[in-house]
Design a protein around this motif. Structure first.
Motif, PDB file in Angstrom:
ATOM      1  N   UNK A   5     -33.981  10.901  32.527  1.00 28.12           N
ATOM      2  CA  UNK A   5     -34.757   9.869  31.876  1.00 28.12           C
ATOM      3  C   UNK A   5     -34.515   9.903  30.384  1.00 28.12           C
ATOM      4  N   UNK A   6     -34.975   8.865  29.698  1.00 32.90           N
ATOM      5  CA  UNK A   6     -34.713   8.763  28.264  1.00 32.90           C
ATOM      6  C   UNK A   6     -35.351   9.894  27.477  1.00 32.90           C
ATOM      7  N   UNK A   7     -36.465  10.430  27.991  1.00 34.97           N
ATOM      8  CA  UNK A   7     -37.165  11.480  27.251  1.00 34.97           C
ATOM      9  C   UNK A   7     -36.450  12.813  27.304  1.00 34.97           C
ATOM     10  N   UNK A   8     -35.489  13.007  28.220  1.00 34.13           N
ATOM     11  CA  UNK A   8     -34.807  14.299  28.334  1.00 34.13           C
ATOM     12  C   UNK A   8     -33.298  14.126  28.281  1.00 34.13           C
ATOM     13  N   UNK A   9     -32.847  13.067  27.672  1.00 35.62           N
ATOM     14  CA  UNK A   9     -31.412  12.806  27.660  1.00 35.62           C
ATOM     15  C   UNK A   9     -30.639  13.918  26.978  1.00 35.62           C
ATOM     16  N   UNK A  10     -31.264  14.594  25.993  1.00 44.60           N
ATOM     17  CA  UNK A  10     -30.565  15.637  25.240  1.00 44.60           C
ATOM     18  C   UNK A  10     -30.919  17.030  25.718  1.00 44.60           C
ATOM     19  N   UNK A  11     -31.725  17.173  26.747  1.00 50.21           N
ATOM     20  CA  UNK A  11     -32.176  18.485  27.203  1.00 50.21           C
ATOM     21  C   UNK A  11     -31.263  18.974  28.315  1.00 50.21           C
ATOM     22  N   UNK A  12     -30.668  20.145  28.098  1.00 52.86           N
ATOM     23  CA  UNK A  12     -29.738  20.673  29.083  1.00 52.86           C
ATOM     24  C   UNK A  12     -30.084  22.083  29.524  1.00 52.86           C
ATOM     25  N   UNK A  13     -30.948  22.775  28.807  1.00 51.85           N
ATOM     26  CA  UNK A  13     -31.251  24.150  29.127  1.00 51.85           C
ATOM     27  C   UNK A  13     -32.756  24.357  29.169  1.00 51.85           C
ATOM     28  N   UNK A  14     -33.248  25.343  29.924  1.00 46.36           N
ATOM     29  CA  UNK A  14     -34.687  25.635  29.920  1.00 46.36           C
ATOM     30  C   UNK A  14     -35.211  25.932  28.527  1.00 46.36           C
ATOM     31  N   UNK A  15     -34.373  26.548  27.681  1.00 45.90           N
ATOM     32  CA  UNK A  15     -34.770  26.822  26.300  1.00 45.90           C
ATOM     33  C   UNK A  15     -35.129  25.537  25.572  1.00 45.90           C
ATOM     34  N   UNK A  16     -34.308  24.485  25.743  1.00 41.12           N
ATOM     35  CA  UNK A  16     -34.576  23.221  25.073  1.00 41.12           C
ATOM     36  C   UNK A  16     -35.816  22.546  25.658  1.00 41.12           C
ATOM     37  N   UNK A  17     -35.996  22.688  26.968  1.00 37.78           N
ATOM     38  CA  UNK A  17     -37.180  22.132  27.597  1.00 37.78           C
ATOM     39  C   UNK A  17     -38.437  22.787  27.062  1.00 37.78           C
ATOM     40  N   UNK A  18     -38.405  24.102  26.963  1.00 38.07           N
ATOM     41  CA  UNK A  18     -39.561  24.827  26.430  1.00 38.07           C
ATOM     42  C   UNK A  18     -39.806  24.476  24.973  1.00 38.07           C
ATOM     43  N   UNK A  19     -38.748  24.301  24.198  1.00 33.03           N
ATOM     44  CA  UNK A  19     -38.902  23.971  22.784  1.00 33.03           C
ATOM     45  C   UNK A  19     -39.518  22.590  22.587  1.00 33.03           C
ATOM     46  N   UNK A  20     -39.316  21.685  23.560  1.00 31.37           N
ATOM     47  CA  UNK A  20     -39.895  20.355  23.441  1.00 31.37           C
ATOM     48  C   UNK A  20     -41.388  20.333  23.705  1.00 31.37           C
ATOM     49  N   UNK A  21     -41.903  21.421  24.240  1.00 33.04           N
ATOM     50  CA  UNK A  21     -43.338  21.518  24.489  1.00 33.04           C
ATOM     51  C   UNK A  21     -44.071  21.670  23.157  1.00 33.04           C
ATOM     52  N   UNK A  22     -45.114  20.880  22.907  1.00 33.03           N
ATOM     53  CA  UNK A  22     -45.833  21.000  21.624  1.00 33.03           C
ATOM     54  C   UNK A  22     -46.507  22.344  21.429  1.00 33.03           C
ATOM     55  N   UNK A  23     -46.683  23.129  22.499  1.00 36.10           N
ATOM     56  CA  UNK A  23     -47.316  24.441  22.365  1.00 36.10           C
ATOM     57  C   UNK A  23     -46.334  25.555  22.025  1.00 36.10           C
ATOM     58  N   UNK A  24     -45.061  25.271  21.973  1.00 40.13           N
ATOM     59  CA  UNK A  24     -44.077  26.292  21.635  1.00 40.13           C
ATOM     60  C   UNK A  24     -44.116  26.592  20.142  1.00 40.13           C
ATOM     61  N   UNK A  25     -43.667  27.788  19.730  1.00 42.28           N
ATOM     62  CA  UNK A  25     -43.700  28.143  18.305  1.00 42.28           C
ATOM     63  C   UNK A  25     -42.821  27.219  17.468  1.00 42.28           C
ATOM     64  N   UNK A  26     -43.219  27.048  16.220  1.00 39.96           N
ATOM     65  CA  UNK A  26     -42.419  26.252  15.303  1.00 39.96           C
ATOM     66  C   UNK A  26     -41.198  27.068  14.851  1.00 39.96           C
ATOM     67  N   UNK A  27     -40.020  26.480  14.849  1.00 42.99           N
ATOM     68  CA  UNK A  27     -38.826  27.255  14.471  1.00 42.99           C
ATOM     69  C   UNK A  27     -38.865  27.792  13.048  1.00 42.99           C
TER      70      UNK A  27
END
Length: 478
Positions: free
Chosen positions: A111-133
């Motif tokens: 879907x358009x919301x995950x077009x750039x997501x390829x790894x679980x790391x990127x999926x987790x980073x897209x979560x608003x509860x994940x730490x800020x880089x």
């Protein structure tokens, strides 16, 4: 097997027959998917598609990308026909992704919301509860800048300003040995009393009376360790900068990719800082020992060099800015860097392994797996200490560090003043095995020895008691 039960009613009528799996394989896969689905806090694509019809347009693409299952938005869907009712413009998305003409030709739909997501790391980073880089990086930047400045300050102490040995001659003023990592400089502080006649009219005249041959040997070996530590510290800082820049500029979390390896950022940055700290503490300890040995050797020659009738002669150690730079690096890392690094990402354990190494998660959670991460990390830490200790020994224990030979001159020790002559033994011993460096110094510099260097003394075994009455006489015997 009823594979149709795996699909939603929207796809059941048009889905092609799935590939044949064995009963046991399908059962294991179903169990795994149920486990992930139960642990997930997000709806899969089909449930999301049913709920999003009444949602605003801006919210139609939300967290459907996070769940990793067999029928969510990030799954393999070979039946793209008839999906336009729940996925508008799906064919255009496929065509735009591959660019091979009209019509749905893709096997993988995102879907358009995950077009750039390829790894679980990127999926987790897209979560608003994940730490800020970028959270906590400001303190680490300050520690890195201080460490770089301190490393260059240490390297700048070539011939002086690492450790000073102050030789106080009471009313005649003070002389000073200023030690660097390669050599040492002798100077006069010009603080004698007015109208005081000095025993040694110039610095060059006084220098032969205050030799430090053994301390110079120790100093050179300490210099090898300091330069090696500076080079390794700069390499470790370069790696830390690489990780921090990737977090700050590209917002990359958890790990970085190096060739075919995934290197966890939190653990590797902590490891790099810890290596710098351990090496700096090793150099600090080395120079503290040098400070004590130089003080004892200076006191040994000061007993003879002190002017007659003077009671205020003494030697004092004074660490300088090179030694202070070592402490700045050590304490800044210990007090500031470690606590900030711990908050960068999730701790690497079995719970977070699905983000770091998802392909090994099932194997790590298997009943047949005996992997204990805590014990593994303890072993890695022990290996780190062994390697650093071995490195310190090989680099800096060439002529010193293994054995300390102490010759106590009881004939001139008085009260609290202990007159001791020190010699060192290391791994290679370029100066020889247990040499008589006192006589060597007397041969090159007769002013430093009260008994003189030109007079030889033949000691008969019966006369050992007579020879041991003074350090100079017993030195010729040994």
């Amino acid at each position: 097997l009823d594979f149709e039960a795996m699909y939603d009613e929207q796809y059941a009528s048009s889905a092609p027959a799935p590939p044949a799996y064995g009963a046991q394989v399908f059962q294991n896969d179903a169990i795994e998917m149920d486990r992930y689905r139960a642990a997930s806090q997000y709806n899969d694509y089909n449930q999301y598609a049913q709920n999003r019809q009444n949602a605003p347009a801006a919210a139609q693409f939300g967290n459907d990308a996070v769940y990793i299952g067999d029928d969510d938005a990030n799954s393999v869907d070979e039946n793209v026909a008839g999906a336009a009712d729940v996925r508008p413009n799906a064919a255009a998305a496929y065509q735009g992704y591959h660019g091979n003409g009209p019509g749905p030709k893709l096997k993988h739909y995102k879907s358009a919301s995950i077009a750039a997501i390829e790894e679980p790391r990127d999926t987790w980073a897209s979560n608003p509860n994940s730490p800020k880089p970028t959270a906590g990086l400001s303190c680490l930047w300050v520690v890195i800048v201080l460490s770089i400045v301190a490393v260059f300050a240490m390297v700048a102490t070539v011939d002086s300003w690492m450790i000073n040995i102050l030789i106080h001659m009471d009313a005649e003023g003070s002389y000073m040995w200023s030690m660097g990592w390669r050599n040492a400089a002798f100077s006069f502080l010009n603080n004698a009393d007015e109208n005081q006649v000095r025993t040694y009219p110039s610095v060059e005249a006084a220098k032969p009376y205050f030799p430090i041959p053994n301390s110079m040997l120790y100093l050179q070996n300490a210099g090898y360790l300091l330069i090696a530590t500076a080079l390794l510290a700069l390499c470790a800082i370069a790696y830390i900068l690489l990780v921090l820049c990737s977090r700050y500029n590209q917002h990359i979390l958890l790990y970085i990719n190096c060739c075919c390896c995934r290197i966890p950022q939190r653990a590797s940055v902590y490891f790099a800082f810890d290596c710098i700290k351990l090496l700096c503490w090793a150099v600090t300890t080395y120079y503290l020992c040098l400070c004590v040995y130089a003080l004892l050797e200076t006191t040994f020659y000061l007993v003879s060099a002190c002017p007659p009738g003077t009671l205020g002669c003494g030697a004092y150690p004074l660490p300088h800015f090179g030694f202070a730079a070592l402490l700045v690096v050590s304490f800044s890392i210990t007090c500031c860097a470690f606590s900030k690094v711990q908050n960068l990402d999730l701790k690497f354990n079995l719970k977070s392994m699905q983000l770091y190494y998802p392909e090994n998660l099932r194997r790590a959670e298997s009943r047949n797996c005996s992997l204990n991460l805590e014990r593994l990390f303890t072993c890695v830490s022990a290996v780190k200490y062994i390697i650093i200790t071995s490195f310190v020994m090989v680099v800096s224990f060439r002529d010193v560090g293994l054995l300390l030979l102490v010759f106590h001159n009881k004939s001139k020790s008085a009260g609290s003043t202990v007159v001791a002559y020190l010699q060192f033994q290391g791994l290679s011993n370029s100066h020889g095995v247990a040499p008589n460096m006192y006589l060597d110094e007397c041969s090159e510099n007769p002013f430093a020895c009260s008994a003189g260097a030109t007079t030889s003394l033949s000691v008969d075994p019966v006369q050992w008691d007579d020879a041991s009455s003074g350090f100079e006489t017993i030195a010729y015997a040994w």
